[in-house]
Design a protein around this motif. Structure first.
Motif, PDB file in Angstrom:
ATOM      1  N   LYS A   1       3.200  19.313   7.455  1.00 14.29           N
ATOM      2  CA  LYS A   1       3.174  17.968   8.174  1.00 14.29           C
ATOM      3  C   LYS A   1       4.479  17.608   8.537  1.00 14.29           C
ATOM      4  CE  LYS A   1      -1.263  17.912   7.543  1.00 14.29           C
ATOM      5  NZ  LYS A   1      -2.342  18.669   8.477  1.00 14.29           N
ATOM      6  N   GLY A   2       4.728  17.149   9.914  1.00  6.43           N
ATOM      7  CA  GLY A   2       5.877  16.510  10.028  1.00  6.43           C
ATOM      8  C   GLY A   2       5.910  15.184   9.346  1.00  6.43           C
TER       9      GLY A   2
ATOM     10  N   GLY B   1      12.011  15.932   9.810  1.00  6.42           N
ATOM     11  CA  GLY B   1      11.644  16.935   8.504  1.00  6.42           C
ATOM     12  C   GLY B   1      10.188  17.297   8.466  1.00  6.42           C
ATOM     13  N   HIS B   2      10.046  17.731   7.232  1.00 11.82           N
ATOM     14  CA  HIS B   2       8.508  18.458   7.185  1.00 11.82           C
ATOM     15  C   HIS B   2       8.140  18.475   5.750  1.00 11.82           C
ATOM     16  CE1 HIS B   2       9.563  22.468   5.883  1.00 11.82           C
ATOM     17  NE2 HIS B   2      10.375  22.424   6.698  1.00 11.82           N
ATOM     18  N   ALA B   3       6.887  17.750   5.360  1.00 10.65           N
ATOM     19  CA  ALA B   3       6.537  18.105   3.935  1.00 10.65           C
ATOM     20  C   ALA B   3       5.620  19.288   3.687  1.00 10.65           C
ATOM     21  CB  ALA B   3       5.554  16.776   3.606  1.00 10.65           C
TER      22      ALA B   3
END
Length: 123
Positions: A32-33, A45-47
């Protein structure tokens, strides 16, 4: 050209081979962003997500020896190219999510299976 691409595959379920018409594996990363307030006005970023494997396959219904699809739990599916080229892929921890059947006048009877898998390995 035929030496460049993988052709037919063989599907093996817990050590037994089965006749299949189609096999469609899907992997979801579920990344997810992360939206934050910043001057650029965009995601920076992303997770990391939890990876999911879904397998859709259509198998021919044999006259005898059909596995108990409803009881399928913690199975291993291995796919390998019929001609020996290419790499073997295995899915472990496989379970049945959904099952349907098709009966027609022009073709053999088939089962449509939607399976989930815990792991995917390229051997």
């Amino acid at each position: 050209m035929s030496d460049i691409y993988v052709g037919l595959i063989v599907l093996e379920l817990n050590g037994s081979e089965y006749e299949i018409k189609s096999f469609e594996p899907t992997t979801k990363t579920n990344r997810k962003g992360v939206k934050t307030m910043n001057r650029q006005g965009r995601v920076l970023g992303h997770a990391k997500g939890i990876e999911e494997h879904e397998l859709r396959c259509t198998v021919a219904i044999p006259k005898s020896g059909e596995p108990d699809w409803k009881g399928l739990l913690d199975a291993k599916i291995t796919i390998e190219p019929q001609d020996g080229g290419g790499k073997r892929e295995s899915y472990t921890g496989v379970w049945l999510m959904e099952m349907g059947s098709k009966f027609g006048t022009d073709d053999e009877a088939t089962r449509d299976l939607t399976l989930g898998a815990l792991n995917h390995y390229v051997e």
